[in-house]
Design a protein around this motif. Structure first.
Motif, PDB file in Angstrom:
ATOM      1  N   THR A   1       0.886  -1.493   0.041  1.00 12.23           N
ATOM      2  CA  THR A   1      -0.013  -0.448  -0.188  1.00 12.23           C
ATOM      3  C   THR A   1       0.614   1.395  -0.297  1.00 12.23           C
ATOM      4  N   PHE A   2       2.157   1.261   0.215  1.00 10.40           N
ATOM      5  CA  PHE A   2       3.391   2.279   0.021  1.00 10.40           C
ATOM      6  C   PHE A   2       3.413   2.862  -1.235  1.00 10.40           C
ATOM      7  N   ASP A   3       3.309   3.895  -1.918  1.00 12.55           N
ATOM      8  CA  ASP A   3       2.939   4.318  -3.088  1.00 12.55           C
ATOM      9  C   ASP A   3       4.754   4.241  -4.011  1.00 12.55           C
ATOM     10  N   LEU A   4       3.852   3.259  -4.582  1.00  4.87           N
ATOM     11  CA  LEU A   4       5.204   1.937  -5.505  1.00  4.87           C
ATOM     12  C   LEU A   4       5.006   2.488  -6.778  1.00  4.87           C
ATOM     13  N   SER A   5       3.779   3.312  -6.869  1.00  2.00           N
ATOM     14  CA  SER A   5       3.491   3.334  -8.648  1.00  2.00           C
ATOM     15  C   SER A   5       4.534   3.027 -10.062  1.00  2.00           C
ATOM     16  N   TRP A   6       5.647   4.321  -9.187  1.00  2.00           N
ATOM     17  CA  TRP A   6       6.523   4.269 -10.670  1.00  2.00           C
ATOM     18  C   TRP A   6       7.209   2.891 -10.709  1.00  2.00           C
ATOM     19  N   LEU A   7       7.172   2.044  -9.661  1.00  2.00           N
ATOM     20  CA  LEU A   7       7.886   1.277  -9.342  1.00  2.00           C
ATOM     21  C   LEU A   7       7.814   0.017 -10.540  1.00  2.00           C
ATOM     22  N   SER A   8       5.701   0.228 -10.992  1.00  2.00           N
ATOM     23  CA  SER A   8       5.049  -0.712 -11.658  1.00  2.00           C
ATOM     24  C   SER A   8       5.794  -1.251 -13.008  1.00  2.00           C
ATOM     25  N   PRO A   9       5.897   0.076 -13.534  1.00  2.00           N
ATOM     26  CA  PRO A   9       6.073  -0.284 -15.454  1.00  2.00           C
ATOM     27  C   PRO A   9       8.108  -0.481 -15.729  1.00  2.00           C
ATOM     28  N   VAL A  10       8.887  -0.942 -14.434  1.00  2.01           N
ATOM     29  CA  VAL A  10      10.142  -0.888 -14.281  1.00  2.01           C
ATOM     30  C   VAL A  10       9.725  -2.286 -13.586  1.00  2.01           C
ATOM     31  N   LEU A  11       9.444  -3.267 -12.973  1.00  2.00           N
ATOM     32  CA  LEU A  11       8.998  -4.367 -12.653  1.00  2.00           C
ATOM     33  C   LEU A  11       8.543  -5.016 -13.726  1.00  2.00           C
ATOM     34  N   VAL A  12       7.598  -4.725 -14.979  1.00  2.00           N
ATOM     35  CA  VAL A  12       6.684  -5.388 -15.902  1.00  2.00           C
ATOM     36  C   VAL A  12       8.018  -5.497 -17.438  1.00  2.00           C
ATOM     37  N   LEU A  13       8.408  -3.861 -17.387  1.00  2.00           N
ATOM     38  CA  LEU A  13      10.237  -4.013 -18.069  1.00  2.00           C
ATOM     39  C   LEU A  13      10.859  -5.622 -18.291  1.00  2.00           C
ATOM     40  N   PHE A  14      11.276  -5.388 -16.802  1.00  2.00           N
ATOM     41  CA  PHE A  14      12.379  -5.802 -16.518  1.00  2.00           C
ATOM     42  C   PHE A  14      11.740  -7.582 -16.187  1.00  2.00           C
ATOM     43  N   GLY A  15      10.541  -7.670 -16.227  1.00  2.00           N
ATOM     44  CA  GLY A  15      10.147  -9.131 -15.927  1.00  2.00           C
ATOM     45  C   GLY A  15      10.114  -9.734 -16.606  1.00  2.00           C
ATOM     46  N   VAL A  16       9.347  -8.873 -17.870  1.00  2.00           N
ATOM     47  CA  VAL A  16       8.597  -9.659 -19.039  1.00  2.00           C
ATOM     48  C   VAL A  16      10.274  -9.809 -20.263  1.00  2.00           C
ATOM     49  N   GLN A  17      10.704  -8.879 -19.824  1.00  2.00           N
ATOM     50  CA  GLN A  17      12.153  -9.338 -21.166  1.00  2.00           C
ATOM     51  C   GLN A  17      13.103  -9.869 -20.339  1.00  2.00           C
ATOM     52  N   THR A  18      13.163 -10.963 -19.552  1.00  2.00           N
ATOM     53  CA  THR A  18      13.307 -12.073 -18.583  1.00  2.00           C
ATOM     54  C   THR A  18      13.088 -13.650 -18.714  1.00  2.00           C
ATOM     55  N   PHE A  19      11.773 -13.297 -18.096  1.00  2.00           N
ATOM     56  CA  PHE A  19      10.725 -14.570 -18.611  1.00  2.00           C
ATOM     57  C   PHE A  19      10.954 -14.787 -20.361  1.00  2.00           C
ATOM     58  N   LEU A  20      10.889 -13.888 -21.342  1.00  2.00           N
ATOM     59  CA  LEU A  20      10.321 -14.293 -22.672  1.00  2.00           C
ATOM     60  C   LEU A  20      12.499 -14.966 -22.979  1.00  2.00           C
ATOM     61  N   SER A  21      12.815 -14.341 -22.667  1.00  2.00           N
ATOM     62  CA  SER A  21      14.871 -14.603 -22.598  1.00  2.00           C
ATOM     63  C   SER A  21      14.569 -16.328 -22.514  1.00  2.00           C
ATOM     64  N   ARG A  22      14.798 -16.737 -21.076  1.00  2.00           N
ATOM     65  CA  ARG A  22      15.015 -17.373 -20.647  1.00  2.00           C
ATOM     66  C   ARG A  22      13.562 -17.782 -19.350  1.00  2.00           C
ATOM     67  N   LYS A  23      12.861 -18.466 -20.630  1.00  2.00           N
ATOM     68  CA  LYS A  23      11.122 -18.737 -19.858  1.00  2.00           C
ATOM     69  C   LYS A  23      11.558 -20.445 -18.625  1.00  2.00           C
ATOM     70  N   GLN A  24      12.615 -21.251 -19.542  1.00  2.00           N
ATOM     71  CA  GLN A  24      12.182 -22.593 -18.586  1.00  2.00           C
ATOM     72  C   GLN A  24      13.713 -22.659 -17.186  1.00  2.00           C
TER      73      GLN A  24
END
Length: 558
Positions: free
Chosen positions: A101-124
């Motif tokens: 519930t802390f104001d972490l809205s700035w962190l959302s795009p960073v996490l999604v951008l990093f997560g998508v790149q990492t997950f799609l390149s190294r799924k397994q």
């Protein structure tokens, strides 16, 4: 209508983000979490802290409940330690609600951008699953922002106010609504975060929000109860005791909800902060007090849910917990434990063969044949359980483990069939005619059976530990067994040429026995191949004899 759809889509995104985080952490740390929980049984305080830590990682008290009840069902966790872990899980999920519930809205795009790149390149890989977890965290933060944005226009709509106004008339209705949402969303954390957001926007009153939070705690207890309905008494006792703590806390705090709603704004002006702080303080006080009541609650749970006696000596699976199927690492560990039980039955059957080649015991022969039915039953259950594990959720290492488990299960079932055939042959060719093996033949069969049992035990050890030295030794023992089988067959033929009467009478049975034992030995030694192949000691499916000779020679010198 569009505004309401925006709100519902935000809620759905919040639930989905919570699910992704939970499953992502469990795929990355599933086996480690299992080890942590198994080491927390010595102290209730340690178990309580473990519950907090594990739940803070997976962000779901329900996931912790699934793992804990699975351990209890397998007899690996005492009821008192399990209850302490479940209490810690409630505090852990409250802590995570506070953080999110802390104001972490700035962190959302960073996490999604990093997560998508990492997950799609190294799924397994584990890193890819960590990226998946980052996506889930980003979606949770994004969902909270979308919910806040969606409720702003709703404040101007009288229809929406009327709809939510239905929750303001009855305290029990509000509690039940919170419990229902927690059950439907499979997440008390999502329920609390949504409630805090709606209270902050003024859509619901603080009193309603507090009652919904209390209900969400009850809902998580109901989820644990529902999840253990198909499990044994030990798991149901743990879920019942945990729910009893939640229910007692709800009954004590609900009458004071109006007073708390009136007094909290004086201490915490922001309704969102007030809801989350209440959730944390309520769970901390309730769980701290319940730690002192674990023993009496455990005794009552034992009386209400006694152990059921086995029905007609039925041989059933013990470790195949269906609630663990959503956590591949835990499900695979459960299947591996059950496969070891099949190995134990095969070993008992081999011990019976050792008796049958010496004694003409028809009763033991019938019992040994019946044991193959036990193996067949376990084989069918393990195979079905493994097919229910989603292969898409398995990383590369878990995928190999899945293949190893199913391969060993099939081999042990085949070994059970071979033993059954051997026993039937002994019944028809030896016991029925009251024949005996020659002294030399009996010594040869005893030697092969002893080596067979030893190789079975070593093969199961390699399956569990993936030790390269043991795998090399196992394949060397396979070669030695093959040489002995050939030597003993020639020795038997020599006795036939010498007109040894006992060898002549049991000749066909003797040769069949050593041939079948060689076949079983190959099945037991097959666990070595995946281990050696992983380190490049095999070429295709053929053993690089020079490498293994060197390996085995080194072991002999050691």
């Amino acid at each position: 209508m569009l505004t309401l759809l925006n709100l519902l889509s935000g809620v759905a995104l919040l639930v989905w983000g919570s699910h992704i985080v939970r499953t992502g952490f469990l795929r990355v740390l599933g086996a480690n979490l299992r080890n942590v929980l198994s080491r927390s049984t010595g102290s209730r305080l340690r178990a309580f802290i473990t519950g907090i830590g594990v739940t803070s990682l997976v962000q779901s008290s329900n996931a912790t409940a699934v793992i804990t009840t699975s351990f209890a069902a397998q007899g690996l966790l005492p009821l008192t330690s399990g209850l302490a872990i479940m209490l810690g899980a409630d505090v852990g999920t409250a802590l995570m609600a506070r953080v999110l519930t802390f104001d972490l809205s700035w962190l959302s795009p960073v996490l999604v951008l990093f997560g998508v790149q990492t997950f799609l390149s190294r799924k397994q890989t584990r890193l890819g699953q960590a990226g998946r977890t980052a996506i889930g965290l980003g979606l949770i933060l994004l969902a909270l922002h979308l919910i806040v944005e969606a409720v702003q226009p709703m404040l101007l709509g009288t229809g929406v106010r009327v709809m939510f106004g239905a929750l303001t008339g009855d305290t029990m209705l509000d509690v039940l609504a919170g419990a229902a949402f927690a059950v439907i969303s499979y997440s008390s954390l999502a329920s609390v975060l949504l409630t805090a957001t709606l209270a902050s926007a003024g859509v619901i009153s603080l009193k309603v929000a507090l009652c919904i939070v209390i209900g969400a705690n009850l809902g998580s207890g109901l989820l644990a109860l529902f999840g253990t309905l198909a499990q044994n008494a030990a798991a149901r006792r743990l879920a019942l005791g945990s729910f009893a703590f939640k229910l007692a806390g709800a009954l004590l705090i609900v009458p004071f909800a109006p007073l708390l709603a009136h007094g909290l704004p004086g201490l915490i002006a922001n309704p969102r902060e007030a809801v989350v702080s209440f959730h944390l303080i309520y769970n901390a006080i309730r769980c701290g007090a319940c730690l002192l009541l674990i023993d009496p609650v455990a005794r009552v749970s034992n009386r209400l849910v006694p152990d059921q006696p086995a029905v007609d000596g039925a041989f059933r699976a013990r470790h195949l917990d269906v609630t663990a199927l959503s956590m591949p690492a835990l499900a695979l560990a459960n299947a591996a434990r059950e496969v070891l039980r099949i190995g134990d039955v095969v070993q008992m059957m081999l011990a019976n063969i050792a008796c049958l080649i010496r004694q003409n015991d028809s009763e033991k022969a019938r019992e040994t044949v019946r044991m193959d039915d036990d193996i067949d039953a376990l084989y069918a259950e393990v195979k079905t359980y493994l097919t229910r594990i989603s292969r898409e959720q398995l990383d590369e290492a878990d995928g190999r483990r899945w293949a190893d488990i199913i391969a060993l299960t099939i081999n042990l079932e085949h070994a059970g069939d071979i033993v059954e055939r051997i026993v039937v042959s002994i019944q028809e060719k030896k016991i029925a005619h009251r024949l005996e093996f020659s002294r030399e033949g009996l010594g040869e069969l005893d030697d092969l059976l002893a080596r067979l049992v030893s190789n079975l035990q070593l093969g199961l050890s390699v399956f569990l530990n993936h030790d390269i030295r043991s795998a090399g030794r196992l394949l060397a023992e396979k070669e030695r067994f093959r040489d002995l089988e050939r030597d003993y067959a020639y020795a038997h033929l020599g006795r036939l040429a010498g007109q040894t009467v006992q060898s002549i009478d049991t000749s066909a049975l003797h040769l069949d026995l050593i041939s079948d034992m060689k076949r079983m030995n190959s099945l037991f030694c097959s666990t070595a191949y995946p281990v050696l192949d992983a380190v490049g000691a095999l070429h295709g499916t053929r053993l690089r004899k020079r490498v293994l000779d060197t390996m085995y020679g080194g072991m002999q010198r050691g």
